[in-house]
Design a protein around this motif. Structure first.
Motif, short mmCIF file in Angstrom:
data_model
loop_
_atom_site.label_atom_id
_atom_site.label_comp_id
_atom_site.label_asym_id
_atom_site.label_seq_id
_atom_site.Cartn_x
_atom_site.Cartn_y
_atom_site.Cartn_z
N GLY A 165 0.78 -1.23 0.00
CA GLY A 165 0.00 0.00 0.00
C GLY A 165 0.81 1.28 0.00
N THR A 166 2.14 1.17 -0.09
CA THR A 166 2.97 2.38 -0.03
C THR A 166 3.41 2.85 -1.41
OG1 THR A 166 5.08 1.18 0.13
CG2 THR A 166 3.89 1.62 2.19
N GLY A 167 3.10 2.09 -2.46
CA GLY A 167 3.51 2.48 -3.80
C GLY A 167 4.82 1.88 -4.25
N LEU A 168 5.54 1.21 -3.37
CA LEU A 168 6.76 0.53 -3.78
C LEU A 168 6.42 -0.60 -4.75
CD1 LEU A 168 8.90 0.15 -0.52
CD2 LEU A 168 9.54 1.38 -2.60
N ASP A 169 7.12 -0.66 -5.88
CA ASP A 169 6.87 -1.69 -6.89
C ASP A 169 7.80 -2.87 -6.61
OD1 ASP A 169 6.34 -3.25 -9.07
OD2 ASP A 169 6.87 -1.74 -10.57
N ILE A 170 7.31 -3.80 -5.81
CA ILE A 170 8.10 -4.98 -5.46
C ILE A 170 7.57 -6.18 -6.26
CG2 ILE A 170 8.77 -6.56 -3.61
CD1 ILE A 170 8.46 -4.21 -1.66
N ARG A 171 8.39 -6.68 -7.16
CA ARG A 171 7.95 -7.76 -8.04
C ARG A 171 8.07 -9.13 -7.39
NH1 ARG A 171 9.80 -6.13 -14.24
NH2 ARG A 171 8.26 -4.46 -14.46
N GLY A 172 8.87 -9.25 -6.37
CA GLY A 172 9.02 -10.55 -5.73
C GLY A 172 10.05 -10.50 -4.63
N GLN A 173 10.12 -11.59 -3.89
CA GLN A 173 11.14 -11.72 -2.85
C GLN A 173 11.73 -13.12 -2.89
OE1 GLN A 173 9.53 -11.16 1.12
NE2 GLN A 173 7.68 -12.32 0.70
N VAL A 174 13.05 -13.18 -2.67
CA VAL A 174 13.78 -14.44 -2.63
C VAL A 174 14.43 -14.54 -1.26
CG1 VAL A 174 15.60 -15.83 -3.67
CG2 VAL A 174 14.18 -14.36 -5.12
N LEU A 175 13.98 -15.50 -0.48
CA LEU A 175 14.40 -15.63 0.92
C LEU A 175 15.25 -16.88 1.08
CD1 LEU A 175 10.93 -14.84 2.56
CD2 LEU A 175 12.67 -13.23 1.73
N ILE A 176 16.49 -16.69 1.52
CA ILE A 176 17.48 -17.77 1.59
C ILE A 176 17.68 -18.15 3.06
CG2 ILE A 176 19.82 -18.45 0.96
CD1 ILE A 176 19.70 -15.95 -1.02
N TYR A 177 17.36 -19.37 3.39
CA TYR A 177 17.33 -19.88 4.77
C TYR A 177 16.99 -18.78 5.79
CZ TYR A 177 22.41 -19.19 3.68
OH TYR A 177 23.62 -18.76 3.21
N PRO A 178 15.79 -18.19 5.65
CA PRO A 178 15.43 -17.03 6.47
C PRO A 178 14.99 -17.42 7.87
CG PRO A 178 13.57 -17.64 5.09
CD PRO A 178 14.71 -18.55 4.69
N GLY A 179 15.23 -16.49 8.81
CA GLY A 179 14.65 -16.57 10.15
C GLY A 179 13.48 -15.62 10.22
N LEU A 180 12.28 -16.14 10.40
CA LEU A 180 11.08 -15.32 10.23
C LEU A 180 10.22 -15.22 11.48
CD1 LEU A 180 10.16 -16.69 6.69
CD2 LEU A 180 11.25 -14.49 7.21
N GLY A 181 10.73 -15.76 12.59
CA GLY A 181 9.98 -15.64 13.84
C GLY A 181 9.24 -16.88 14.26
N GLY A 182 9.79 -18.06 13.94
CA GLY A 182 9.14 -19.32 14.26
C GLY A 182 9.24 -19.69 15.73
N ASP A 183 8.60 -20.79 16.08
CA ASP A 183 8.54 -21.29 17.45
C ASP A 183 9.81 -22.08 17.76
OD1 ASP A 183 8.02 -22.62 19.84
OD2 ASP A 183 5.94 -23.06 19.35
N GLY A 218 2.93 -9.51 17.40
CA GLY A 218 2.19 -9.15 16.20
C GLY A 218 2.86 -8.09 15.35
N ASP A 219 4.20 -8.04 15.37
CA ASP A 219 4.94 -7.01 14.65
C ASP A 219 5.69 -7.65 13.48
OD1 ASP A 219 6.58 -5.02 13.71
OD2 ASP A 219 7.71 -4.75 15.58
N PRO A 220 5.17 -7.54 12.25
CA PRO A 220 5.82 -8.18 11.12
C PRO A 220 7.15 -7.53 10.73
CG PRO A 220 3.94 -6.92 10.38
CD PRO A 220 3.88 -6.92 11.87
N SER A 221 7.44 -6.32 11.22
CA SER A 221 8.74 -5.73 10.95
C SER A 221 9.82 -6.42 11.80
CB SER A 221 8.73 -4.23 11.24
OG SER A 221 8.73 -3.94 12.62
N TYR A 222 9.39 -7.14 12.82
CA TYR A 222 10.29 -7.93 13.66
C TYR A 222 10.27 -9.40 13.23
CZ TYR A 222 11.73 -10.68 17.72
OH TYR A 222 12.32 -11.61 18.55
N ALA A 223 9.08 -9.94 13.05
CA ALA A 223 8.91 -11.35 12.71
C ALA A 223 7.78 -11.48 11.69
CB ALA A 223 8.58 -12.18 13.96
N PRO A 224 8.11 -11.58 10.41
CA PRO A 224 7.06 -11.65 9.38
C PRO A 224 6.02 -12.74 9.61
CG PRO A 224 9.16 -11.17 8.36
CD PRO A 224 9.46 -11.44 9.81
N LEU A 225 6.41 -13.86 10.22
CA LEU A 225 5.45 -14.93 10.51
C LEU A 225 4.37 -14.49 11.49
CD1 LEU A 225 7.56 -18.21 10.75
CD2 LEU A 225 5.60 -17.82 9.26
#
Length: 307
Positions: A165-183, A218-225
């Motif tokens: 919703g910010t107008g950034l044109d992001i065509r995709g993301q490639v995440l390599i062994y990411p840490g996303l906030g799991g249990d 509930g902060d996706p800027s910290y943990a996208p999951l």
């Protein structure tokens, strides 16, 4: 616990042993300056020269120091966020990775030297990632592919979530062994708790170094999951390593994107470990994985979905 001797081949064991000769398995318990010095020395030991035709220049984007790689072509641009637990790494540690990604894709790559812990706590690293991404898009005007490994995968995804919703044109993301906030108390965090290259104990240490207080809720800027909604995210390719306590983060993120109707493709790299990008010139498995990563970047930049 996993039987690593059966899962990991001789080339990756050689990579692990070379890494450990510079970066002992208990390095995460050292003081931060020692951690950074040791990590930088280890990365330098694996460094290779730039491919022919690639040049790079350091400059600021959005007040954040970056390194801009180019071959002088391409109608999209890759933002790259380096790994290192939000504590170690920088423009030098992933310099050759970014140069090779630039050469293989024909796209400019901007590597972001975001602020790190413990000097700077969350959300400083996210704020830098977002500021640099916004500045690159505003100045250059090309569509973006976000890419990152480990902690950098977290930042790439966080930017994707917060950029909706910010107008950034992001065509995709490639995440390599990411840490996303799991249990931390189930699944791969337990099965691969003592994995070579990254242990569950290391992850716990890095988590607490990153935070100034309690873990955000509930902060996706910290943990996208932890986001409440995964709708509207860009097409995503995830590369998980089989022998990695973080592998379930990629699996869980894939499931969340599928449920939200987002195009997503995940490759579980059999017999590979966290940080295997540095093994790409000494391991057939890692080299093949890096080829898949480069192909994903090219496809997403061209708005193709070959999966």
């Amino acid at each position: 616990m996993a039987e690593y001797r059966k899962l990991i081949d001789a080339e990756i064991w050689a990579f692990i042993e070379k890494t450990n000769s510079y970066y002992p398995p208990d390095t995460a318990t050292y003081g931060v300056e020692d951690q950074r010095r040791i990590y930088d020395e280890m990365c330098a030991a694996f460094r290779v020269d730039y491919p022919v035709g690639v040049s790079a220049k350091d400059r600021d984007y959005g007040g954040v120091r970056c390194r801009h790689y180019t071959t002088g072509a391409g109608d999209a641009l890759v933002m790259y966020f380096h790994g290192g637990g939000f504590v170690v790494g920088g423009l030098e540690s992933h310099d050759d990775v970014c140069a090779e990604l630039c050469a293989a894709s024909g796209l400019d790559v901007v590597s972001v030297d975001y602020r790190m812990a413990p000097e700077h706590k969350h959300p400083a690293m996210f704020e830098d990632a977002m500021a640099a991404t916004r500045a690159v898009f505003d100045e250059i005007g090309k569509p973006l592919v976000l890419c990152g490994d480990s902690a950098g995968g977290n930042l790439a995804a966080a930017v994707s979530h917060m950029a909706r919703g910010t107008g950034l044109d992001i065509r995709g993301q490639v995440l390599i062994y990411p840490g996303l906030g799991g249990d931390f108390d189930k699944g791969s965090y337990i099965e691969f708790a003592d994995a070579p290259m990254l242990t569950r104990d290391d992850i716990v240490i890095y988590k607490h170094v990153r935070l100034a207080g309690d873990e955000p809720v509930g902060d996706p800027s910290y943990a996208p999951l932890h986001d409440a909604s995964f709708e509207g995210l860009p097409p995503t390719v995830i590369n998980t390593a089989q022998c990695d306590p973080l592998s379930d983060d990629g699996i869980d993120y894939e499931s969340a994107l599928k449920a939200a109707g987002v195009p997503v493709h995940r490759v579980d790299e059999v017999g590979l470990v966290h940080g295997h990008l540095r093994a790409r010139h000494m391991s057939a498995r890692s080299s093949a994985s890096f080829e898949r990563i480069k192909q994903a970047v090219v496809a997403l930049a061209a708005e193709q979905w070959p999966y």
